[in-house]
Write an enzyme that holds these catalytic residues in place. Structure first.
Site, mmCIF file in Angstrom:
data_model
loop_
_atom_site.group_PDB
_atom_site.id
_atom_site.type_symbol
_atom_site.label_atom_id
_atom_site.label_comp_id
_atom_site.label_asym_id
_atom_site.label_seq_id
_atom_site.Cartn_x
_atom_site.Cartn_y
_atom_site.Cartn_z
ATOM 1 N N SER A 1 28.871 7.880 -26.969
ATOM 2 C CA SER A 1 27.730 7.687 -26.091
ATOM 3 C C SER A 1 28.268 7.615 -24.661
ATOM 4 O O SER A 1 28.915 6.641 -24.279
ATOM 5 C CB SER A 1 27.026 6.387 -26.496
ATOM 6 O OG SER A 1 25.803 6.318 -25.846
ATOM 7 N N ASP B 1 27.516 6.786 -21.574
ATOM 8 C CA ASP B 1 26.540 6.092 -20.727
ATOM 9 C C ASP B 1 27.121 5.778 -19.346
ATOM 10 O O ASP B 1 27.142 4.621 -18.912
ATOM 11 C CB ASP B 1 26.058 4.817 -21.442
ATOM 12 C CG ASP B 1 25.423 5.146 -22.786
ATOM 13 O OD1 ASP B 1 24.883 6.257 -22.940
ATOM 14 O OD2 ASP B 1 25.487 4.296 -23.702
ATOM 15 N N THR C 1 23.873 11.322 -24.614
ATOM 16 C CA THR C 1 23.655 11.075 -23.185
ATOM 17 C C THR C 1 22.362 10.297 -22.986
ATOM 18 O O THR C 1 21.459 10.328 -23.831
ATOM 19 C CB THR C 1 23.496 12.419 -22.430
ATOM 20 O OG1 THR C 1 22.531 13.219 -23.123
ATOM 21 C CG2 THR C 1 24.809 13.162 -22.355
ATOM 22 N N LYS D 1 14.677 8.696 -26.496
ATOM 23 C CA LYS D 1 13.816 7.700 -27.179
ATOM 24 C C LYS D 1 12.375 7.775 -26.686
ATOM 25 O O LYS D 1 11.831 6.803 -26.162
ATOM 26 C CB LYS D 1 14.354 6.276 -26.997
ATOM 27 C CG LYS D 1 15.712 6.016 -27.629
ATOM 28 C CD LYS D 1 15.978 4.511 -27.688
ATOM 29 C CE LYS D 1 17.335 4.169 -28.235
ATOM 30 N NZ LYS D 1 18.429 4.317 -27.277
ATOM 31 N N ASP E 1 6.040 7.141 -25.998
ATOM 32 C CA ASP E 1 4.662 7.132 -25.488
ATOM 33 C C ASP E 1 3.755 7.946 -26.412
ATOM 34 O O ASP E 1 4.194 8.486 -27.427
ATOM 35 C CB ASP E 1 4.664 7.697 -24.060
ATOM 36 C CG ASP E 1 3.608 7.033 -23.199
ATOM 37 O OD1 ASP E 1 2.507 6.771 -23.726
ATOM 38 O OD2 ASP E 1 3.885 6.775 -22.020
ATOM 39 N N GLN F 1 23.045 -6.780 -27.430
ATOM 40 C CA GLN F 1 23.658 -5.794 -28.331
ATOM 41 C C GLN F 1 24.546 -6.509 -29.353
ATOM 42 O O GLN F 1 25.234 -7.475 -29.018
ATOM 43 C CB GLN F 1 24.502 -4.787 -27.515
ATOM 44 C CG GLN F 1 25.265 -3.764 -28.337
ATOM 45 C CD GLN F 1 24.365 -2.696 -28.978
ATOM 46 O OE1 GLN F 1 23.471 -3.035 -29.745
ATOM 47 N NE2 GLN F 1 24.603 -1.445 -28.672
ATOM 48 N N GLY G 1 29.730 3.678 -27.588
ATOM 49 C CA GLY G 1 29.615 3.851 -26.146
ATOM 50 C C GLY G 1 30.742 3.161 -25.415
ATOM 51 O O GLY G 1 31.843 3.693 -25.259
HETATM 52 O O1 S5P Z 1 19.435 0.426 -31.825
HETATM 53 C C1 S5P Z 1 20.054 1.102 -31.019
HETATM 54 C C2 S5P Z 1 19.795 2.458 -30.834
HETATM 55 C C3 S5P Z 1 20.566 3.171 -29.932
HETATM 56 S S1 S5P Z 1 20.353 4.866 -29.847
HETATM 57 N N1 S5P Z 1 21.070 0.529 -30.326
HETATM 58 C C4 S5P Z 1 21.822 1.232 -29.420
HETATM 59 O O2 S5P Z 1 22.734 0.634 -28.840
HETATM 60 N N2 S5P Z 1 21.556 2.560 -29.186
HETATM 61 C C5 S5P Z 1 22.307 3.335 -28.172
HETATM 62 O O3 S5P Z 1 23.667 3.400 -28.531
HETATM 63 C C6 S5P Z 1 22.246 2.729 -26.764
HETATM 64 O O4 S5P Z 1 21.184 3.298 -26.038
HETATM 65 C C7 S5P Z 1 23.602 3.097 -26.177
HETATM 66 O O5 S5P Z 1 23.525 4.349 -25.553
HETATM 67 C C8 S5P Z 1 24.517 3.207 -27.376
HETATM 68 C C9 S5P Z 1 25.368 1.990 -27.647
HETATM 69 O O6 S5P Z 1 26.295 1.810 -26.629
HETATM 70 P P1 S5P Z 1 27.444 0.706 -26.702
HETATM 71 O O7 S5P Z 1 28.063 0.762 -25.341
HETATM 72 O O8 S5P Z 1 26.796 -0.638 -26.973
HETATM 73 O O9 S5P Z 1 28.378 1.141 -27.795
#
Ligand code: S5P
Length: 470
Positions: A245, A247, A270, A302, A305, A418, A438
């Site tokens: 990812s 980001d 992306t 994602k 809408d 997260q 990511g």
């Molecule tokens: O439930 C989700 C779904 C997605 S797509 N949780 C997430 O973290 N993501 C995506 O995965 C989020 O938008 C980010 O781009 C990536 C996780 O990034 P990281 O830096 O936490 O590994």
């Protein structure tokens, strides 16, 4: 008790058996060594542990590690009797609590000797060693009670490990023949078998890779979207289940990252609306890199809408996602009409959808019921849906691909909700197909090397997860 007496006792207790046995490798063997039995006989356990200790005691090691299950009792006996620290590599990763793969107290760089009961092809030992080394342990020596003399010792030595065994099968046979425990015929048959059945480590690995191909082809038979087929091919060709990812904030950062991690990934994900200096040249350059390194472009837009707006967001300039993304994510919070609307753009011939069924945040609102219904929509729209993003096991019998973010080998979460799992856990517990990483990669000092590590760990975890998935 000397080695001879010990071997005779092992025979009497049925640890060394003669007959016809099917080995893990599928080979039919005229003998079988069942050291799991020794836990019933403490005096024998102590004797074998002492024999192993004799081989270990001069080695400069900080820890003893037994490979589950047979060698666990041996390593704990040795550790207790000689006041050594023991560590354990889990066979299954814990679902709750610490989620560790290796239990015990150790520092990166500590040395460790690893013990198994029997060395056959060496494949399970090498895979265990790779995992322990990924945790930072340094391993030069490997111990076993018996070397079956069928290639495992050579394979391990080729991988630069020194192998020490209490017995070779040949030695055991000599002792048993002299002790009149086996007949001359059994002696010769067993020796012939050993000489004729060298188990090739490389051949075993190849066989397991074929299983991977089988798993993918079983999904492939059922997928309808050409992009899914393309992804499956990339994955098996590159041996990568890794989606990076990217980001980052600028065009230059994204392109540089894509070029570095490109060889190790099957997809580059992306958030294109986060790129401050986005221009129409970025998708062109990303496509060129995707072609150079053979990965798919996954735009994590994602859509959430109503269908009408999602259609505009998918096609509208300047981002023009529909024109360059191989894959794009969609929430189904607005119902299956979101998917139908995207289909109605007529732009899903080359772009596949991934339904976000469940989020990885600790306070996500994607309830059990929501996730089930989202899986259901994804299944019903399989002609355009490649798979689902979720944190749980794939739905039974649903040949949708499972994508899992929230993967990080170094940390358990961030300051904003997260949550992270280790790749091993994602693959072994949930049957994930593609892991999304990511910050674990792009914030690391050397994203190319880190991506290579994730690729290796993820693919190995995937291989390990195969038996329970077929
Ligand atoms: O439930 C989700 C779904 C997605 S797509 N949780 C997430 O973290 N993501 C995506 O995965 C989020 O938008 C980010 O781009 C990536 C996780 O990034 P990281 O830096 O936490 O590994």
């Amino acid at each position: 008790m000397n080695k001879q007496e010990l071997a005779l006792q092992l025979f009497d207790l049925g640890v060394l058996q003669f007959g016809s046995f099917t080995l893990k490798s599928g080979l039919q063997s005229p003998f079988y060594l069942d050291f799991r039995k020794i836990i019933a006989y403490p005096h024998i356990l102590k004797e074998i542990s002492e024999q192993l200790w004799e081989l270990t005691k001069s080695l400069p090691v900080d820890h003893i590690c037994g490979v589950p299950y047979a060698a666990l009792s041996l390593s704990s006996t040795m550790a207790t009797m000689h006041d050594k620290s023991m560590i354990v590599k889990r066979k299954e990763v814990k679902k709750h609590g610490t989620k560790k793969i290796v239990e015990g107290v150790f520092e990166k760089g500590d040395t460790c000797v690893v013990i198994d009961d029997v060395i056959s092809s060496g494949i399970s030992m090498i895979e265990t060693l790779e995992i322990l080394e990924q945790e930072g342990l340094k391993i030069d020596h490997v111990l076993a009670i018996v070397d079956r003399q069928q290639g495992g010792k050579d394979a391990l030595e080729k991988h630069d490990y020194q192998v020490h065994c209490v017995y070779t099968v040949g030695e055991i046979l000599d002792i048993l023949l002299a002790g009149e425990k086996i007949t001359q015929q059994q002696y010769e048959d067993t020796l012939d078998f050993i000489h004729e059945n060298h188990i090739s480590f490389e051949a075993l690995r190849r066989r397991r890779l074929k299983k991977v191909a089988f798993r993918y082809s079983s999904i492939e038979r059922q997928v309808e979207h050409p992009t899914t087929k393309k992804l499956l091919k990339i994955m098996s060709r590159k041996r990568s289940n890794l989606c990076c990812s990217g980001d980052v904030k600028t065009k230059a950062e994204l392109l540089a990252l894509a070029d570095k991690v490109g060889p190790h990934i099957c997809m580059l994900k992306t958030h294109i609306d986060n790129i401050q200096d986005f221009d129409a040249d970025l998708p062109v350059q990303l496509k060129a890199l995707a072609q150079k390194h053979n990965f798919l472009l996954f735009e994590d837009r994602k859509f959430a809408d109503i269908g009408h707006i999602a259609m505009q967001q998918f096609t509208a300039a300047p981002l023009s996602i529909a024109d360059w993304a191989d894959v794009v994510t969609v929430h189904v919070i607005a119902g299956s009409s979101s998917v139908e609307a995207l289909k109605a753009t007529g732009k899903l011939d080359n772009t596949a959808l991934i339904v976000v069924a469940e989020m990885s945040t600790k306070d996500t609102l994607t309830s059990e019921d929501y996730v089930e219904q989202a899986f259901d929509i994804a299944l019903r729209q399989r002609d355009v849906v490649m798979g689902v993003v979720a944190q749980r096991h794939r739905p039974k019998d649903a040949e949708l691909m499972l994508f899992s973010p929230g993967i990080n080998m170094a940390t358990k979460g961030d300051a904003h909700g997260q949550t992270y799992n280790h790749p091993q856990k994602a693959f072994s517990d949930r049957g994930v197909d593609v892991m999304i990483v990511g910050r674990g990669i792009y914030l690391s000092e050397d994203p190319a090397t880190t991506a290579a590590e994730y690729q290796k760990v993820g693919w190995q975890a995937y291989l390990d997860s195969l038996p329970s998935r077929q």
